[in-house]
Design a protein around this motif. Structure first.
Motif, PDB file in Angstrom:
ATOM      1  N   ASP A  67      30.161 -14.570  27.691  1.00  0.00           N
ATOM      2  CA  ASP A  67      29.786 -13.134  27.376  1.00  0.00           C
ATOM      3  C   ASP A  67      30.206 -12.551  28.705  1.00  0.00           C
ATOM      4  N   LEU A  68      31.240 -11.618  28.213  1.00  0.00           N
ATOM      5  CA  LEU A  68      31.821 -10.741  29.357  1.00  0.00           C
ATOM      6  C   LEU A  68      30.803  -9.650  29.901  1.00  0.00           C
ATOM      7  N   SER A  69      29.765  -9.392  29.129  1.00  0.00           N
ATOM      8  CA  SER A  69      28.936  -8.214  29.492  1.00  0.00           C
ATOM      9  C   SER A  69      28.030  -8.922  30.513  1.00  0.00           C
ATOM     10  N   ASP A  70      27.970 -10.051  30.863  1.00  0.00           N
ATOM     11  CA  ASP A  70      27.109 -10.423  31.921  1.00  0.00           C
ATOM     12  C   ASP A  70      27.786  -9.786  33.341  1.00  0.00           C
ATOM     13  N   ARG A  71      27.034  -9.536  34.242  1.00  0.00           N
ATOM     14  CA  ARG A  71      27.403  -8.722  35.469  1.00  0.00           C
ATOM     15  C   ARG A  71      28.104  -9.837  36.459  1.00  0.00           C
ATOM     16  N   ASN A  72      28.007 -10.991  36.084  1.00  0.00           N
ATOM     17  CA  ASN A  72      28.723 -11.978  37.092  1.00  0.00           C
ATOM     18  C   ASN A  72      29.917 -12.612  36.337  1.00  0.00           C
ATOM     19  N   ALA A  73      30.201 -12.248  35.152  1.00  0.00           N
ATOM     20  CA  ALA A  73      31.148 -12.817  34.323  1.00  0.00           C
ATOM     21  C   ALA A  73      32.649 -12.915  34.873  1.00  0.00           C
ATOM     22  N   ALA A  74      33.026 -11.949  35.711  1.00  0.00           N
ATOM     23  CA  ALA A  74      34.184 -12.016  35.882  1.00  0.00           C
ATOM     24  C   ALA A  74      34.618 -13.006  37.129  1.00  0.00           C
ATOM     25  N   ARG A  75      33.466 -13.007  38.158  1.00  0.00           N
ATOM     26  CA  ARG A  75      33.678 -14.231  39.062  1.00  0.00           C
ATOM     27  C   ARG A  75      33.641 -15.605  38.375  1.00  0.00           C
ATOM     28  N   HIS A  76      32.694 -15.696  37.401  1.00  0.00           N
ATOM     29  CA  HIS A  76      32.780 -17.114  36.676  1.00  0.00           C
ATOM     30  C   HIS A  76      34.211 -17.394  35.957  1.00  0.00           C
ATOM     31  N   VAL A  77      34.649 -16.341  35.512  1.00  0.00           N
ATOM     32  CA  VAL A  77      36.109 -16.753  34.960  1.00  0.00           C
ATOM     33  C   VAL A  77      37.329 -16.814  35.745  1.00  0.00           C
ATOM     34  N   ILE A  92      45.505 -10.798  31.949  1.00  0.00           N
ATOM     35  CA  ILE A  92      45.560  -9.904  30.928  1.00  0.00           C
ATOM     36  C   ILE A  92      44.337  -9.631  30.423  1.00  0.00           C
ATOM     37  N   ASN A  93      43.758  -8.430  30.755  1.00  0.00           N
ATOM     38  CA  ASN A  93      42.499  -8.095  30.210  1.00  0.00           C
ATOM     39  C   ASN A  93      42.486  -7.740  28.612  1.00  0.00           C
ATOM     40  N   ASN A  94      42.184  -8.599  27.918  1.00  0.00           N
ATOM     41  CA  ASN A  94      42.210  -7.993  26.283  1.00  0.00           C
ATOM     42  C   ASN A  94      40.932  -7.819  25.747  1.00  0.00           C
ATOM     43  N   ALA A  95      39.802  -8.557  26.107  1.00  0.00           N
ATOM     44  CA  ALA A  95      38.762  -8.616  25.428  1.00  0.00           C
ATOM     45  C   ALA A  95      38.239  -7.138  25.490  1.00  0.00           C
ATOM     46  N   ALA A  96      37.586  -6.846  24.556  1.00  0.00           N
ATOM     47  CA  ALA A  96      36.844  -5.530  24.451  1.00  0.00           C
ATOM     48  C   ALA A  96      35.805  -5.566  23.572  1.00  0.00           C
ATOM     49  N   TYR A  97      34.876  -4.588  23.914  1.00  0.00           N
ATOM     50  CA  TYR A  97      33.538  -4.407  22.719  1.00  0.00           C
ATOM     51  C   TYR A  97      33.502  -2.924  22.311  1.00  0.00           C
ATOM     52  N   GLY A  98      33.543  -2.792  20.742  1.00  0.00           N
ATOM     53  CA  GLY A  98      33.504  -1.541  20.281  1.00  0.00           C
ATOM     54  C   GLY A  98      32.766  -1.474  19.035  1.00  0.00           C
ATOM     55  N   VAL A  99      31.693  -0.599  18.773  1.00  0.00           N
ATOM     56  CA  VAL A  99      30.939  -0.099  17.788  1.00  0.00           C
ATOM     57  C   VAL A  99      31.252   1.469  17.568  1.00  0.00           C
ATOM     58  N   ASN A 100      31.044   1.941  16.222  1.00  0.00           N
ATOM     59  CA  ASN A 100      31.004   3.114  16.087  1.00  0.00           C
ATOM     60  C   ASN A 100      30.078   4.175  16.835  1.00  0.00           C
ATOM     61  N   THR A 101      30.413   4.996  17.352  1.00  0.00           N
ATOM     62  CA  THR A 101      29.200   5.726  18.168  1.00  0.00           C
ATOM     63  C   THR A 101      29.845   7.242  18.060  1.00  0.00           C
ATOM     64  N   TYR A 115      30.513  -0.263  28.441  1.00  0.00           N
ATOM     65  CA  TYR A 115      30.770  -0.146  29.829  1.00  0.00           C
ATOM     66  C   TYR A 115      30.726  -1.687  30.338  1.00  0.00           C
ATOM     67  N   ALA A 116      29.881  -2.450  30.057  1.00  0.00           N
ATOM     68  CA  ALA A 116      29.825  -3.805  30.570  1.00  0.00           C
ATOM     69  C   ALA A 116      30.809  -4.553  30.309  1.00  0.00           C
ATOM     70  N   VAL A 117      31.555  -4.471  29.123  1.00  0.00           N
ATOM     71  CA  VAL A 117      32.761  -5.416  28.883  1.00  0.00           C
ATOM     72  C   VAL A 117      34.023  -4.649  29.238  1.00  0.00           C
ATOM     73  N   ASN A 118      33.947  -3.272  28.693  1.00  0.00           N
ATOM     74  CA  ASN A 118      35.527  -2.678  28.940  1.00  0.00           C
ATOM     75  C   ASN A 118      35.738  -2.015  30.220  1.00  0.00           C
ATOM     76  N   MET A 119      34.755  -1.652  30.977  1.00  0.00           N
ATOM     77  CA  MET A 119      35.119  -1.420  32.406  1.00  0.00           C
ATOM     78  C   MET A 119      34.516  -2.533  33.408  1.00  0.00           C
ATOM     79  N   ARG A 120      33.432  -2.858  33.329  1.00  0.00           N
ATOM     80  CA  ARG A 120      33.037  -3.490  34.575  1.00  0.00           C
ATOM     81  C   ARG A 120      33.424  -4.907  34.409  1.00  0.00           C
ATOM     82  N   SER A 121      33.337  -5.673  33.531  1.00  0.00           N
ATOM     83  CA  SER A 121      34.099  -6.981  33.455  1.00  0.00           C
ATOM     84  C   SER A 121      35.519  -6.799  33.422  1.00  0.00           C
ATOM     85  N   THR A 122      36.384  -5.924  33.196  1.00  0.00           N
ATOM     86  CA  THR A 122      37.866  -5.671  33.445  1.00  0.00           C
ATOM     87  C   THR A 122      38.065  -5.198  34.782  1.00  0.00           C
TER      88      THR A 122
END
Length: 251
Positions: A67-77, A92-101, A115-122
């Motif tokens: 789950d790339l929204s985990d704050r430690n995901a980038a290091r684990h990957v 290649i940072n391809n994963a994204a999260y998106g819902v209508n807002t 933010y957690a997936v699209n910015m922090r993890s990337t």
């Protein structure tokens, strides 16, 4: 070719046969690049099938369900990729999260989820990659961040998504300047509306007239621009947001 001389790519977000991440895996594997990919809530049978498909191309393959929204995901990957395949030279940072807002639904929780997936993890994965690359003997690296053309025209109803994707464009441009002395190019790619898991027939029917080439973009189209950027032919391109949309007409 020995393993320590092979190119290794980290590709996030390969969870379905129709998604761009899977197309990127196939394309780079066909170019003799070892593949490490991330997936989340994917069909286990599909992951096994993707493994076999990649390995049948004669390269190594490894992955992590995360789950790339985990704050430690980038290091684990990053650490998992290095442990299983060695130092990567392509990210290649391809994963994204998106819902209508829209402004009615816009709140802290929705913003944080994007933010957690699209910015922090990337961003953190870019930093992990660059720090590891700097300590290696590699001289040529590639970072490609996928974006969505949010700076070309309004995308109403997608406020959290466009805000976080817009940050990727800004980050890419500044990071490219920092990493150029290491031999790493950093670019972003906007593939335009692409026929992946989010499209149904009604969306396809609505979008088709806006493509002057007469068809909607495919994951393979996106994979082709990725293939170019990671090749030697793309070595002089950095700090760019590349809009590879097949002439898509907005409005």
């Amino acid at each position: 070719m020995t393993h320590d001389l092979r190119k290794v790519a980290i590709i996030t977000g390969a969870s379905d046969t129709r998604d761009m991440g899977s197309a990127f895996c196939r394309k780079l594997a066909s170019r003799d690049v070892d593949i490490f990919f991330t997936h989340w809530k994917a069909d286990p049978d599909y992951i096994i099938a993707l493994y076999k498909e990649i390995e049948n191309l004669g390269v190594r393959c490894a992955s992590i369900e995360i789950d790339l929204s985990d704050r430690n995901a980038a290091r684990h990957v990053y650490e998992s990729a290095v442990e299983k395949l060695g130092q990567p030279s392509i990210l290649i940072n391809n994963a994204a999260y998106g819902v209508n807002t829209d402004y009615h639904s816009f709140d802290a929780e929705l913003m944080d989820n994007h933010y957690a997936v699209n910015m922090r993890s990337t961003f953190l994965l870019c930093a992990e990659f660059a720090r590891g690359f700097e300590k290696s003997n590699l001289t040529s690296g590639r970072i490609i961040n996928m974006t969505s053309g949010q700076d070309l025209a309004p995308m109403p109803g997608e406020l959290a998504y466009v805000a976080t994707k817009g940050a990727i464009s800004a980050f890419t441009k500044s990071l490219s300047s920092e990493l150029a002395p290491l031999g790493i190019t950093v670019n972003a790619v906007n593939p335009g509306p692409t026929d992946t898991t989010w499209m149904d027939d009604s969306i396809r029917h609505s979008l088709l007239p806006q493509f002057p080439l007469g068809r909607i973009g495919t994951p393979e189209d996106a994979a082709n621009i990725i293939d170019f950027l990671v090749s030697e032919a793309g070595a002089w391109i950095t700090g760019q947001v590349i809009h590879s949309e097949g002439g898509f007409m907005r409005g």
